[in-house]
Design an enzyme around this catalytic site. Structure first.
Site, PDB file in Angstrom:
ATOM      1  CB  ILE A  13      25.646   9.042 -30.643  1.00 28.96           C
ATOM      2  CG1 ILE A  13      24.210   9.489 -30.451  1.00 28.96           C
ATOM      3  CG2 ILE A  13      26.384   9.979 -31.585  1.00 28.96           C
ATOM      4  CD1 ILE A  13      23.446   8.729 -29.409  1.00 28.96           C
ATOM      5  CB  SER A  35      33.986   7.620 -39.854  1.00 30.34           C
ATOM      6  OG  SER A  35      34.051   7.580 -38.458  1.00 30.34           O
ATOM      7  NE  ARG A  36      39.431  10.351 -36.652  1.00 29.40           N
ATOM      8  CZ  ARG A  36      39.707  10.711 -35.413  1.00 29.40           C
ATOM      9  NH1 ARG A  36      40.654  11.587 -35.178  1.00 29.40           N
ATOM     10  NH2 ARG A  36      39.037  10.199 -34.402  1.00 29.40           N
ATOM     11  CE  LYS A  89      25.019  16.153 -25.580  1.00 29.60           C
ATOM     12  NZ  LYS A  89      25.655  14.930 -24.968  1.00 29.60           N
ATOM     13  CG  ASP A 167      29.136  14.459 -23.639  1.00 29.11           C
ATOM     14  OD1 ASP A 167      29.296  15.020 -24.739  1.00 29.11           O
ATOM     15  OD2 ASP A 167      28.527  13.381 -23.521  1.00 29.11           O
TER      16      ASP A 167
HETATM   17  P1  NAP Z   1      32.314   8.063 -30.002  1.00 21.62           P
HETATM   18  O1  NAP Z   1      31.752   6.693 -29.763  1.00 21.62           O
HETATM   19  O2  NAP Z   1      33.683   8.360 -29.544  1.00 21.62           O
HETATM   20  O3  NAP Z   1      32.168   8.329 -31.558  1.00 21.62           O
HETATM   21  C1  NAP Z   1      32.539   9.537 -32.176  1.00 21.62           C
HETATM   22  C2  NAP Z   1      33.320   9.224 -33.438  1.00 21.62           C
HETATM   23  O4  NAP Z   1      33.743  10.465 -33.999  1.00 21.62           O
HETATM   24  C3  NAP Z   1      34.598   8.444 -33.179  1.00 21.62           C
HETATM   25  O5  NAP Z   1      34.354   7.058 -33.207  1.00 21.62           O
HETATM   26  C4  NAP Z   1      35.504   8.915 -34.299  1.00 21.62           C
HETATM   27  O6  NAP Z   1      35.389   8.035 -35.409  1.00 21.62           O
HETATM   28  C5  NAP Z   1      34.980  10.273 -34.710  1.00 21.62           C
HETATM   29  N1  NAP Z   1      35.881  11.386 -34.379  1.00 21.62           N
HETATM   30  C6  NAP Z   1      36.202  12.425 -35.191  1.00 21.62           C
HETATM   31  N2  NAP Z   1      37.016  13.275 -34.585  1.00 21.62           N
HETATM   32  C7  NAP Z   1      37.258  12.789 -33.367  1.00 21.62           C
HETATM   33  C8  NAP Z   1      38.051  13.232 -32.280  1.00 21.62           C
HETATM   34  N3  NAP Z   1      38.750  14.392 -32.336  1.00 21.62           N
HETATM   35  N4  NAP Z   1      38.070  12.488 -31.159  1.00 21.62           N
HETATM   36  C9  NAP Z   1      37.372  11.338 -31.074  1.00 21.62           C
HETATM   37  N5  NAP Z   1      36.593  10.872 -32.091  1.00 21.62           N
HETATM   38  C10 NAP Z   1      36.545  11.588 -33.219  1.00 21.62           C
HETATM   39  O7  NAP Z   1      31.397   9.174 -29.334  1.00 21.62           O
HETATM   40  P2  NAP Z   1      29.802   9.166 -29.213  1.00 21.62           P
HETATM   41  O8  NAP Z   1      29.381   8.575 -27.911  1.00 21.62           O
HETATM   42  O9  NAP Z   1      29.200   8.629 -30.438  1.00 21.62           O
HETATM   43  O10 NAP Z   1      29.534  10.720 -29.059  1.00 21.62           O
HETATM   44  C11 NAP Z   1      29.679  11.597 -30.140  1.00 21.62           C
HETATM   45  C12 NAP Z   1      28.807  12.823 -29.922  1.00 21.62           C
HETATM   46  O11 NAP Z   1      27.460  12.390 -29.738  1.00 21.62           O
HETATM   47  C13 NAP Z   1      29.188  13.601 -28.644  1.00 21.62           C
HETATM   48  O12 NAP Z   1      29.128  14.968 -28.898  1.00 21.62           O
HETATM   49  C14 NAP Z   1      28.136  13.167 -27.629  1.00 21.62           C
HETATM   50  O13 NAP Z   1      27.838  14.173 -26.679  1.00 21.62           O
HETATM   51  C15 NAP Z   1      26.937  12.923 -28.528  1.00 21.62           C
HETATM   52  N6  NAP Z   1      25.984  11.968 -27.942  1.00 21.62           N
HETATM   53  C16 NAP Z   1      26.404  10.765 -27.447  1.00 21.62           C
HETATM   54  C17 NAP Z   1      25.490   9.912 -26.828  1.00 21.62           C
HETATM   55  C18 NAP Z   1      25.892   8.573 -26.276  1.00 21.62           C
HETATM   56  O14 NAP Z   1      25.062   7.910 -25.642  1.00 21.62           O
HETATM   57  N7  NAP Z   1      27.123   8.112 -26.457  1.00 21.62           N
HETATM   58  C19 NAP Z   1      24.149  10.289 -26.746  1.00 21.62           C
HETATM   59  C20 NAP Z   1      23.745  11.475 -27.305  1.00 21.62           C
HETATM   60  C21 NAP Z   1      24.668  12.325 -27.903  1.00 21.62           C
HETATM   61  P3  NAP Z   1      36.661   7.845 -36.372  1.00 21.62           P
HETATM   62  O15 NAP Z   1      37.820   7.502 -35.493  1.00 21.62           O
HETATM   63  O16 NAP Z   1      36.238   6.754 -37.285  1.00 21.62           O
HETATM   64  O17 NAP Z   1      36.857   9.174 -37.069  1.00 21.62           O
END
Ligand code: NAP
Length: 309
Positions: A13, A35-36, A89, A167
């Protein structure tokens, strides 16, 4: 002067929405990331929020895009360092964390903006306005998507605190609580847990308004083919349908053209964040998260086939 912003959690996101929205908004400058395992070309990157706050003290604000399990510690550290905070969120891992963050922001005179991006979808404001003065008689929410497509490789979503199908489902609840004049409660819930996971892959909610009107919600992560993010609300004087996650509105089957100024959920989110920071105000509404927590509290549990991310 642009607000210097630190972006936390460079994942899907952050890349799809936050970075482009920030690039298009002169009120913000992306000044650092935390970011890690990832970063943004040309922007100083750190592997923790604490390291970023220590190395770039001139930051004005941080925006947290990690999964909800990592929100609280990052937000608390930033508020204590005197920064404004914007939260993706779902807002946190537990309900108490949200209350504490709100209190911490007030204590430091800083903004906490606890966002619901779907409330900024193009059809939502008109839906809320149309419903005012009408009497609701029923509603259905159908939120069905393919988790493999939208959340590829994201194990956190099925871990404890990841919320599973809530989610995306919480987006529907954020829109419902925004457009309805009356409050809703969870009357009954059935949650389907894969036998190998800690969070549900599907859920059915029987919601009731204060007047006892039923709104039934079906959330499912196993959808193949057409993806559906629809809310239909029926009143004594017409019905509305919000489709595409709130992006498209129809009244009695007739499409309602949205104002072009309402395009783009994330540019509107950052515009709101800038306003809140300038005004020294916070915006927190955790009713959608309370509804999810309540579904976990009273939900019947079903065990279904194993799911592998
Ligand atoms: P994602 O691709 O997994 O990215 C989140 C990033 O957060 C990870 O790449 C990781 O980066 C970091 N992180 C830090 N602590 C973490 C942990 N305990 N577990 C996993 N990752 C961790 O997820 P995302 O889709 O971007 O979603 C993140 C948030 O945005 C969620 O709350 C989701 O509901 C919201 N969101 C997502 C979307 C969508 O379409 N995907 C849309 C709207 C909102 P590092 O490893 O580099 O730290």
């Amino acid at each position: 002067m642009a607000l210097k912003l630190g972006l936390v959690g460079i994942g899907k996101i952050a890349r799809d929405q936050h970075i482009p929205a920030l690039a298009g908004d002169p009120r913000f400058e992306l000044a650092a990331t935390a970011s890690r395992n990832a970063g943004v070309d040309g922007v100083p990157g750190f592997t923790s929020v604490e390291a970023m706050l220590a190395a770039v003290p001139e930051l004005d604000a941080i925006s947290i895009c990690t999964p909800p399990q990592a929100h609280f510690d990052a937000a608390l550290a930033a508020l204590r360092a005197g920064k404004h905070v914007m939260l993706e969120k779902p807002p946190a891992a537990t309900t108490r964390q949200i209350a504490l963050l709100q209190a911490e922001a007030a204590r430091h005179g800083r903004t906490v903006f606890q966002t619901w991006h779907s409330r900024f979808a193009a059809g939502v404001d008109a839906a809320r306005d149309w419903l005012r003065g009408r009497t609701l008689t029923g509603g259905t929410i159908t939120w069905k998507e393919d988790v493999h497509h939208w959340h590829p490789g994201q194990q956190w979503i099925f871990d404890a605190g990841g919320l599973g199908v809530f989610d995306p489902g919480i987006n529907a609840l954020s829109v419902l609580t925004e457009v309805l004049a009356e409050e809703v409660v969870v009357n009954k819930a059935v949650l389907a847990f894969p036998e190998n996971q800690q969070a549900p892959i599907a859920a059915q909610l029987d919601l009731r308004t204060e007047a006892g009107v039923a709104v039934n919600a079906e959330f499912d992560f196993r959808q193949k083919g057409e993806q559906t993010w629809d809310i239909e609300l029926v009143t004594t004087s017409g019905r509305l349908r919000l489709s595409h996650g709130g992006g498209t509105l129809a009244i009695d089957g007739q499409p309602v053209q949205a104002d072009e100024a309402l395009a783009g959920e994330y540019p509107r989110l950052y515009a709101r964040f800038a306003e809140l920071c300038a005004a020294g105000q916070s915006e927190v509404d955790w009713r959608p998260f309370q509804l999810v927590a309540d579904a976990f509290l009273i939900g019947e549990r079903r065990t279904v086939a194993a799911h592998h991310v």
